[in-house]
Scaffold this active site. Structure first.
Site, short mmCIF file in Angstrom:
data_model
loop_
_atom_site.label_atom_id
_atom_site.label_comp_id
_atom_site.label_asym_id
_atom_site.label_seq_id
_atom_site.Cartn_x
_atom_site.Cartn_y
_atom_site.Cartn_z
N LEU A 116 0.89 -1.16 0.00
CA LEU A 116 0.00 0.00 0.00
C LEU A 116 0.92 1.20 0.00
O LEU A 116 1.89 1.23 0.75
CB LEU A 116 -0.87 0.04 1.27
CG LEU A 116 -2.16 -0.77 1.30
CD1 LEU A 116 -2.80 -0.67 2.68
CD2 LEU A 116 -3.13 -0.31 0.23
N ASP A 117 0.62 2.18 -0.83
CA ASP A 117 1.42 3.40 -0.84
C ASP A 117 1.39 4.06 0.53
O ASP A 117 0.45 3.86 1.30
CB ASP A 117 0.88 4.38 -1.89
CG ASP A 117 0.97 3.82 -3.29
OD1 ASP A 117 1.96 3.15 -3.58
OD2 ASP A 117 0.05 4.08 -4.08
N ALA A 118 2.36 4.90 0.80
CA ALA A 118 2.42 5.60 2.09
C ALA A 118 1.15 6.41 2.34
O ALA A 118 0.68 6.50 3.47
CB ALA A 118 3.64 6.50 2.16
N SER B 41 -1.85 5.67 1.43
CA SER B 41 -3.02 4.80 1.51
C SER B 41 -3.03 4.11 2.87
O SER B 41 -2.00 3.96 3.51
CB SER B 41 -2.98 3.75 0.39
OG SER B 41 -3.00 4.37 -0.87
#
Length: 192
Positions: free
Chosen positions: A41-43, A45
């Site tokens: 998960l992106d930072a 998200s």
């Protein structure tokens, strides 16, 4: 025996255990050795991240060829038109390739969802809405890029389920062990 951990990854946390200058990582929340993220998960998200100590299972969970559905709650800027939702369902073009068809529908704002820190920006003159999007692939920043392509920029992204695992009542930063490994292994064999 394989171990699977469900983590509610907070906003701003990198989906890795190795530190990078000025960034919080999974090591700040999960004090378990030899587990690794199965997917990312992106930072910016939030939500469900699976961790495991089994490399084969890690690959299987993360690999889009195995089509594990991933469910996201997405706050978008603007009001979704039926045509935009239909386009998301059919697929949109990203980097010259169409995304797989997905489930996309407008939902009410989730009352149970925790406040984000820092809060999502608020603009009086621009409405926001919530979508539920279920994907079976995982391209880089796919949900954000898909919603932007239909004129609905993502403001907040929370993953709430991956396959049979769901976030449940885990608060941001909390984690728990998932099903015992033998049950999980049988479930994977039945899917083949």
């Amino acid at each position: 025996m394989a171990r699977i951990i469900l983590l509610n990854k907070p906003y701003g946390v990198l989906s890795q255990f190795t530190s990078e200058a000025g960034h919080t990582t999974l090591a700040d929340f999960v004090k378990v050795s030899h587990v690794y993220a199965a997917g990312r998960l992106d930072a910016d998200s939030e939500g469900l991240l699976l961790l495991t100590d089994d490399g084969g299972l890690q690959n299987r969970l993360a690999d889009p060829r195995h089509k594990q559905p991933k469910t996201y709650l997405v706050q978008v800027e603007g009001t979704p038109e039926d045509a935009a939702l239909a386009q998301l369902r059919r697929g949109v073009e990203l980097d010259g390739r169409m995304t797989r068809p997905c489930d996309a529908r407008q939902i009410e704002e989730p009352a149970w969802l925790w406040p984000r820190n820092p809060p999502v920006r608020f603009r009086k003159t621009i409405p926001t809405a919530w979508l539920e999007i279920v994907l079976t692939e995982g391209r880089n920043r796919q949900v954000r890029r898909m919603t932007a392509s239909v004129g609905l920029p993502t403001l907040r992204l929370v993953r709430v389920a991956i396959g049979e695992w769901s976030l449940g009542e885990l608060a941001p930063g909390e984690w728990k062990d998932a099903l015992p490994a033998p049950q999980v292994s049988r479930a994977w064999r039945q899917r083949d």
